[in-house]
Design an enzyme around this catalytic site. Structure first.
Site, PDB file in Angstrom:
ATOM      1  CD  GLU A  84      -7.362   1.058   6.249  1.00 26.59           C
ATOM      2  OE1 GLU A  84      -6.631   0.118   6.526  1.00 26.59           O
ATOM      3  OE2 GLU A  84      -7.037   1.982   5.483  1.00 26.59           O
ATOM      4  CD  GLU A 124      -2.702   1.088   2.617  1.00 23.04           C
ATOM      5  OE1 GLU A 124      -2.267   0.529   3.647  1.00 23.04           O
ATOM      6  OE2 GLU A 124      -3.842   1.583   2.546  1.00 23.04           O
TER       7      GLU A 124
END
Ligand code: LER
Ligand code: MN
Length: 290
Positions: free
Chosen positions: A240, A146
């Site tokens: 998230e 990420e």
């Protein structure tokens, strides 16, 4: 497409205490949860797997490196320890029944050196992930690295750089996690940024610009959904947020307030928005509540 919610929305770690959440997550129409693994020794993978199976839910994993570990420091012993830690995470995730670990798996969130990344650091990231290849193959595990925004890391800020990193690692199991929150800060626009991931795109975090309920802020969702369709992306979209988990990661991500009225609003209203907008090719369906 499969939809999940990261359990960071509710708590810093995931274990039996959070099991009562699972039937509610299932009833809200989610396909699974994203389980945080920070300390693999503290995880109860077999118990989690049983409980997920009981409720017909699947799991992905989100992992961040604890302070003191890093793949991109000159100290070889720290790098060795970090590789061992990641091997343990891979085994724990596989035991839990997950097939993918996503996260900024190069250095801890909020770690800075005060300068730009160096060629040496880049090489260490590439070599470490090549070294982890056999562990990934043995566990049949995929990794989605990420890129984070500049306030959370100095090492990897854009999808284009993440794609370059994956090209160099050269392992088809190692790809990219695209997080709409970070992209909204770092990229010119969401569509070209996602396309830059190309074949490396393995996972998506669907987060509003304030980490609140997806669909209630200024992320360019029409362009996002159009690109998802154009790329034929059919993997996981997980929601998230950290607002209600007052842990170390929430602090590293600079979350200092609640971002919706309840954690459920973020996950359950969010998934309705995602489902409505991935079901057909019509214009943007609005968020369910703001
Ligand atoms: C952190 O900001 C983040 O986006 C997560 O996926 C965990 O690092
Ligand atoms: Mn993320």
């Amino acid at each position: 497409m499969k939809f999940g919610a990261n359990t960071f929305i509710w708590a810093e770690s995931f274990g039996p205490e959070q099991f009562p959440l699972l039937p509610r997550i299932k009833a809200a129409g989610l396909d699974g949860i994203e389980v945080p693994i920070i300390d693999p020794a503290a995880l109860q993978p077999a118990a989690i797997r049983r409980e997920l199976e009981k409720h017909g839910l699947a799991a992905t994993v989100c992992s961040v490196l604890p302070r003191g570990l890093s793949l991109i420091v000159s100290d070889a012993e720290t790098r060795r320890k970090t590789v061992r830690h990641l091997q343990d995470c891979i085994r724990a995730a596989a035991e839990m029944g997950a097939g993918l670990i996503a996260g900024p798996l190069y250095s801890p969130v909020g770690h800075f050196t005060g300068r730009r990344p160096t060629a040496e650091e880049w090489k260490m990231a590439v070599e470490s992930w090549r070294e982890l290849g056999p562990a990934l193959a043995a566990a049949n595990m995929r990794i989605a690295i990420e890129p984070l925004n500049r306030f959370e890391t100095y090492f990897l800020n854009t999808t284009a750089d993440a794609a370059r990193l994956c090209d160099e690692i050269g392992d088809p199991r190692v790809g990219i996690l695209f997080d709409t929150f970070h992209a909204n800060i770092e990229e010119k626009s969401v569509g070209p940024a996602m396309r830059a991931a190309g074949r490396h795109l393995k996972h998506i975090h669907t987060c509003e610009n304030d980490r609140g309920i997806p669909g209630t802020g200024n992320v360019n969702w029409p362009e996002f959904f159009q690109t998802v369709r154009a790329m034929g992306y059919d993997g996981w979209m997980t929601i998230e947020s950290f607002g209600f988990s007052l842990g170390e990661l929430a602090a590293a991500a600079s979350i200092w307030r609640d971002l919706a009225s309840t954690p459920e609003a973020i996950a359950f209203e969010g998934v309705k928005f995602l489902r409505a907008n991935t079901a057909g090719s019509a214009g943007l369906q609005p968020a369910v509540s703001a």
